[in-house]
Motif scaffolding. Structure first.
Motif, PDB file in Angstrom:
ATOM      1  N   GLU A  35      -1.632 -11.420   3.212  1.00 13.28           N
ATOM      2  CA  GLU A  35      -0.727 -10.433   2.615  1.00 13.28           C
ATOM      3  C   GLU A  35      -0.423  -9.313   3.610  1.00 13.28           C
ATOM      4  O   GLU A  35      -1.332  -8.667   4.123  1.00 13.28           O
ATOM      5  N   ARG A  36       0.876  -9.099   3.875  1.00 11.71           N
ATOM      6  CA  ARG A  36       1.243  -8.046   4.826  1.00 11.71           C
ATOM      7  C   ARG A  36       1.859  -6.819   4.150  1.00 11.71           C
ATOM      8  O   ARG A  36       2.044  -5.794   4.799  1.00 11.71           O
ATOM      9  N   ARG A  37       2.176  -6.925   2.868  1.00 13.81           N
ATOM     10  CA  ARG A  37       2.690  -5.772   2.132  1.00 13.81           C
ATOM     11  C   ARG A  37       1.537  -4.826   1.829  1.00 13.81           C
ATOM     12  O   ARG A  37       0.608  -5.173   1.103  1.00 13.81           O
ATOM     13  N   LEU A  38       1.605  -3.639   2.388  1.00 17.97           N
ATOM     14  CA  LEU A  38       0.473  -2.713   2.378  1.00 17.97           C
ATOM     15  C   LEU A  38      -0.032  -2.403   0.973  1.00 17.97           C
ATOM     16  O   LEU A  38      -1.235  -2.483   0.711  1.00 17.97           O
ATOM     17  N   VAL A  39       0.857  -2.030   0.056  1.00 22.96           N
ATOM     18  CA  VAL A  39       0.430  -1.644  -1.284  1.00 22.96           C
ATOM     19  C   VAL A  39      -0.187  -2.832  -2.011  1.00 22.96           C
ATOM     20  O   VAL A  39      -1.235  -2.715  -2.652  1.00 22.96           O
ATOM     21  N   TYR A  40       0.441  -3.995  -1.906  1.00 26.22           N
ATOM     22  CA  TYR A  40      -0.099  -5.200  -2.540  1.00 26.22           C
ATOM     23  C   TYR A  40      -1.508  -5.493  -2.020  1.00 26.22           C
ATOM     24  O   TYR A  40      -2.426  -5.804  -2.794  1.00 26.22           O
ATOM     25  N   TYR A  41      -1.665  -5.421  -0.692  1.00 27.50           N
ATOM     26  CA  TYR A  41      -2.961  -5.730  -0.082  1.00 27.50           C
ATOM     27  C   TYR A  41      -4.040  -4.764  -0.560  1.00 27.50           C
ATOM     28  O   TYR A  41      -5.146  -5.186  -0.950  1.00 27.50           O
TER      29      TYR A  41
END
Length: 262
Positions: free
Chosen positions: A139-145
């Motif tokens: 996962e590269r999406r900061l908030v998701y990660y």
């Protein structure tokens, strides 16, 4: 390898063969390094008792389980996780002859490096038999990660699956996640290509039922932002963005309903 087997720190490796490889690499590094560097290099297990070694081993495994990254590219062999992101830059900085595990002292730097990776997939290490890499790992999406990491922390404590002597460490991990999330929203220019408001809004709207871990994270996040900023400006912008998105969705839904009824 009898002397290696008796070294308590060898338990951090999946097999004694890898311990031997590690030691040979360490000796090679020391012999080729200047005297001052070789003298400073630490040997794993020096001066540490069994209890300390066991604590470090379990803490490292817990960190890998929560954040899905590692400083030891061999960790997936015989380890609990089938795939992990290998933090090669941090591993180079620390040095294989110094440390190949993550503890609370190195976690902050490790998490920052992970958040700065543009393509985590390029640094994944996997078990030989692994056929598919989890989307959570790359996962590269900061908030998701960060939300996923926080939920894993929350669930470990909520389900009582964390050893008692690690509960305070996992609580510190939760605080570190909140800190990094707040920093991202205060300094978004650090994270190029990340639409943080959009990601947070998507997570909230795409959740059929907001989990307890998410509610806890949002509460801690709001308090951290107010504490760091001394005002509610950033929070007001976040809430306004969510409200605007909600208004758009309601408008789109109303249009669809109206069109289908005529």
């Amino acid at each position: 390898m009898d002397e290696l087997g008796s070294n308590p720190f060898s338990r951090l490796f999946p097999s004694l063969d890898l311990v031997q490889q590690y030691r040979d690499q360490t000796r090679s590094t020391k012999s080729s390094a200047p005297a001052s560097v070789a003298e400073e290099a630490k040997s794993p297990g020096d001066g540490l008792g069994d209890d300390k070694v066991k604590h470090i081993q379990i803490l490292n495994s817990t960190i890998e389980k929560i954040f899905l990254f590692t400083l030891n590219k061999y960790s997936v062999i015989g380890g609990a996780e089938s795939s992990l992101v290998f933090l090669s830059s941090l591993a180079d900085v620390i040095g294989v002859h110094n440390q190949s595990w993550i503890d609370m002292d190195t976690l902050e730097q490790a998490l920052f490096e992970r958040l700065m990776l543009e393509n985590p997939t390029e640094q994944v290490v996997s078990k030989p038999e692994t056929k598919e890499i989890s989307a959570h790992t790359t996962e590269r999406r900061l908030v998701y990660y960060l939300v996923e990491c926080y939920n894993r922390c929350y669930n470990l404590i909520d389900r009582g699956t964390v050893p008692k002597d690690l509960v305070s460490d996992v609580q510190s991990m939760k605080a570190l996640i909140v800190q990094n999330l707040a920093t991202a929203f205060r300094e978004p220019d650090l994270y190029l290509g990340q639409n943080l408001n959009e990601q947070l809004t998507e997570i909230i709207f795409n959740s059929y039922e907001v989990q307890d871990g998410m509610l806890c994270l949002l509460d801690k996040f709001a308090n951290k932002i107010k504490e760091d900023e001394g005002n509610t400006r950033i929070l007001e912008e976040i809430v306004q963005n969510i409200l605007n998105s909600a208004k758009e969705k309601i408008s789109e839904t109303s249009t669809i309903i109206f069109s289908s009824s005529t």
